[in-house]
Design a protein around this motif. Structure first.
Motif, mmCIF file in Angstrom:
data_model
loop_
_atom_site.group_PDB
_atom_site.id
_atom_site.type_symbol
_atom_site.label_atom_id
_atom_site.label_comp_id
_atom_site.label_asym_id
_atom_site.label_seq_id
_atom_site.Cartn_x
_atom_site.Cartn_y
_atom_site.Cartn_z
ATOM 1 N N GLU A 69 9.697 -3.985 33.060
ATOM 2 C CA GLU A 69 8.769 -2.967 33.567
ATOM 3 C C GLU A 69 7.587 -3.708 34.178
ATOM 4 N N ILE A 70 7.396 -3.544 35.480
ATOM 5 C CA ILE A 70 6.438 -4.355 36.235
ATOM 6 C C ILE A 70 5.299 -3.476 36.749
ATOM 7 N N CYS A 71 4.083 -3.965 36.623
ATOM 8 C CA CYS A 71 2.911 -3.226 37.096
ATOM 9 C C CYS A 71 2.089 -4.093 38.039
ATOM 10 N N GLU A 115 -4.874 0.667 27.958
ATOM 11 C CA GLU A 115 -3.831 0.976 26.974
ATOM 12 C C GLU A 115 -2.533 1.406 27.652
ATOM 13 N N GLU A 116 -2.630 2.117 28.758
ATOM 14 C CA GLU A 116 -1.424 2.552 29.464
ATOM 15 C C GLU A 116 -0.647 1.359 29.998
ATOM 16 N N LEU A 117 -1.364 0.354 30.504
ATOM 17 C CA LEU A 117 -0.700 -0.846 31.007
ATOM 18 C C LEU A 117 -0.103 -1.658 29.869
ATOM 19 N N GLN A 118 -0.810 -1.729 28.746
ATOM 20 C CA GLN A 118 -0.267 -2.444 27.589
ATOM 21 C C GLN A 118 1.032 -1.811 27.114
ATOM 22 N N LYS A 119 1.095 -0.502 27.203
ATOM 23 C CA LYS A 119 2.255 0.237 26.697
ATOM 24 C C LYS A 119 3.423 0.192 27.672
ATOM 25 N N ASN A 120 3.133 0.264 28.975
ATOM 26 C CA ASN A 120 4.190 0.465 29.976
ATOM 27 C C ASN A 120 4.574 -0.774 30.776
ATOM 28 N N CYS A 121 3.860 -1.879 30.604
ATOM 29 C CA CYS A 121 4.081 -3.033 31.487
ATOM 30 C C CYS A 121 4.545 -4.257 30.700
ATOM 31 N N ASP A 122 5.687 -4.795 31.097
ATOM 32 C CA ASP A 122 6.126 -6.076 30.542
ATOM 33 C C ASP A 122 5.392 -7.230 31.207
ATOM 34 N N ALA A 123 5.070 -7.050 32.489
ATOM 35 C CA ALA A 123 4.347 -8.078 33.252
ATOM 36 C C ALA A 123 3.423 -7.397 34.239
ATOM 37 N N ILE A 124 2.261 -8.018 34.465
ATOM 38 C CA ILE A 124 1.272 -7.475 35.396
ATOM 39 C C ILE A 124 1.083 -8.463 36.547
ATOM 40 N N PHE A 125 1.125 -7.946 37.750
ATOM 41 C CA PHE A 125 0.833 -8.728 38.950
ATOM 42 C C PHE A 125 -0.488 -8.214 39.521
ATOM 43 N N GLN A 158 -6.639 -14.743 44.196
ATOM 44 C CA GLN A 158 -6.319 -13.540 44.972
ATOM 45 C C GLN A 158 -5.010 -12.907 44.528
ATOM 46 N N CYS A 159 -4.184 -13.650 43.798
ATOM 47 C CA CYS A 159 -2.949 -13.101 43.246
ATOM 48 C C CYS A 159 -2.573 -13.907 42.012
ATOM 49 N N MET A 160 -2.158 -13.205 40.979
ATOM 50 C CA MET A 160 -1.724 -13.872 39.750
ATOM 51 C C MET A 160 -0.777 -12.946 39.001
ATOM 52 N N ALA A 161 -0.021 -13.499 38.102
ATOM 53 C CA ALA A 161 0.898 -12.710 37.279
ATOM 54 C C ALA A 161 0.712 -13.125 35.831
ATOM 55 N N TYR A 162 0.736 -12.149 34.916
ATOM 56 C CA TYR A 162 0.537 -12.494 33.507
ATOM 57 C C TYR A 162 1.188 -11.464 32.596
ATOM 58 N N LEU A 163 1.387 -11.884 31.368
ATOM 59 C CA LEU A 163 1.868 -10.983 30.332
ATOM 60 C C LEU A 163 0.665 -10.274 29.726
ATOM 61 N N PRO A 164 0.672 -8.952 29.665
ATOM 62 C CA PRO A 164 -0.510 -8.254 29.126
ATOM 63 C C PRO A 164 -0.819 -8.614 27.680
ATOM 64 N N GLY A 165 0.183 -9.125 26.955
ATOM 65 C CA GLY A 165 -0.045 -9.514 25.565
ATOM 66 C C GLY A 165 -0.355 -10.984 25.372
ATOM 67 N N SER A 166 -0.505 -11.742 26.480
ATOM 68 C CA SER A 166 -0.773 -13.179 26.378
ATOM 69 C C SER A 166 -2.133 -13.426 25.720
ATOM 70 N N LYS A 167 -2.118 -14.034 24.544
ATOM 71 C CA LYS A 167 -3.380 -14.320 23.848
ATOM 72 C C LYS A 167 -4.233 -15.305 24.628
ATOM 73 N N THR A 168 -3.579 -16.229 25.292
ATOM 74 C CA THR A 168 -4.312 -17.235 26.063
ATOM 75 C C THR A 168 -5.045 -16.596 27.234
ATOM 76 N N PHE A 169 -4.319 -15.763 28.005
ATOM 77 C CA PHE A 169 -4.958 -15.114 29.154
ATOM 78 C C PHE A 169 -6.083 -14.191 28.697
ATOM 79 N N ARG A 170 -5.863 -13.497 27.615
ATOM 80 C CA ARG A 170 -6.910 -12.612 27.089
ATOM 81 C C ARG A 170 -8.155 -13.406 26.688
#
Length: 365
Positions: free
Chosen positions: A148-150, A221-231, A313-325
């Motif tokens: 599921e991609i957002c 919260e909606e993105l955390q619930k519905n997205c496996d990866a965020i671009f 200007q563009c990046m991709a990450y896991l919404p649950g990544s502790k490092t990115f957070r």
């Protein structure tokens, strides 16, 4: 090498045409044409361009105010002749058969100068082309291990005409969603295909508003619930990925060290201090802010002016990544105070270095 037969051959062929002065004085296109004609690909410097050469800021004429053309050549670019348009009559009679002597005479105009370039028309054609090309279509395809991609983008302002052109979406996949952080509701700005996240922050700078979704979109919260990866993509960027490529990147994120991808910046090796110089040179921020940022960083014990840069200007990450957070929260804690530069590139590089977190790099250019 002065004795290189290949270079001698292609440069002589180039000069045979160029020196006739029949067309453009710009050498780049003709040189590329000749390299292709003779099937010659130059070897590439091992070093980056900016490591070997420094180019002054382009001024009005050329790279350093030198003029490429003479005063006579300038005449090629004089404005197109103004033709007086017929004034529309208040009468409903559109008959143009009246006596020529009774109608107002058209002013005499010089014929168009040979070689005249209609810059206005070029810009109009470019605008029309962009309207057609500035589209992004996601098809409903079947791909293995579907994620599921957002997408997140941000656009803030009061005048829609002054905002970056948002990509025109055709999304046929139920597995891809597009979120737009903005202050404008649907009545103010229609954005088909994008689900708006309308915010009402109290930050002084409009650019600070636009950076929240960029770095802290994972808090939604909606993105955390519905997205496996965020671009994340800047609103001025048009993605060129198909669903399979998107999914491959999303899957591979789970195998990365820190759970987020970036591209290496072309000035990465020059570091933070060089980036501030470029920001100042191109007037992307005011000197007061730039100096305040440098002064603050220099007081930090872990400041490294050569910290590598990555494209924001563009990046991709896991919404649950502790490092990115962790690193994005630390970035926001400083950035949101609006004490210094509004450019996010240097501060992001500073925080990545502080936490010793080099992002994983996109496999694709």
């Amino acid at each position: 090498l002065p004795g290189s037969k290949t270079f001698q051959k292609v440069s002589s062929a180039f000069w045979e045409r160029y020196s006739q002065e029949l067309d453009s004085w710009r050498d780049q296109p003709l040189w590329a044409f000749m390299l292709h004609r003779y099937n010659i690909t130059p070897d590439i410097f091992a070093q980056n361009h900016s490591e070997l050469w420094e180019i002054p800021h382009p001024k009005k004429f050329g790279h350093n105010k030198h003029m490429y053309f003479s005063e006579e050549d300038v005449q090629m670019f004089k404005p197109a002749p103004i033709v007086q348009k017929k004034v529309e009559s208040d009468s409903s009679d559109d008959d143009d058969s009246s006596d020529e002597d009774e109608s107002p005479k058209k002013p005499k105009t010089d014929p168009p100068v040979t070689g005249y370039i209609n810059h206005t028309r070029i810009l109009e054609e470019r605008e029309e082309r962009l309207k057609k090309e500035w589209a992004f279509e996601i098809l409903d395809e079947s791909v293995p291990n579907q994620q599921e991609i957002c997408f997140i983008s941000c656009a803030y302002g009061h005048d829609v005409k002054k905002l970056d052109r948002l990509v025109k979406l055709t999304n046929k996949s139920p597995h891809v969603k597009f979120y737009l952080y903005t202050n404008l509701n649907d009545e103010q700005w229609k954005t088909p295909g994008w689900k708006k996240v309308i915010t009402n922050f109290t930050y002084r700078r409009r650019i600070t508003h636009s950076r929240y979704g960029k770095f802290l979109g994972w808090k939604n919260e909606e993105l955390q619930k519905n997205c496996d990866a965020i671009f994340y993509v800047d609103s001025s960027i048009r993605p060129r990925l198909d669903l399979q490529t998107l999914n491959d990147i999303a899957v591979s994120l789970h195998n990365t060290t820190h759970g987020f991808y970036q591209h290496v910046h072309k000035r990465s090796k020059s570091g933070i201090i060089r980036e501030f110089g470029v920001i100042q040179l191109f007037k992307k921020d005011i000197d007061e802010n730039i100096n305040a940022s440098i002064a603050w960083m220099e007081t930090q014990p872990d400041y490294n002016p050569r910290s590598p840069l990555f494209l924001n200007q563009c990046m991709a990450y896991l919404p649950g990544s502790k490092t990115f957070r962790e690193v994005s929260s630390a970035f926001w804690e400083r950035y949101s105070q609006e004490l210094d530069s509004w450019r996010d590139q240097p501060l992001w590089a500073f925080m990545l270095h502080r936490y010793n977190i080099p992002p994983d790099i996109f496999a694709q250019n």
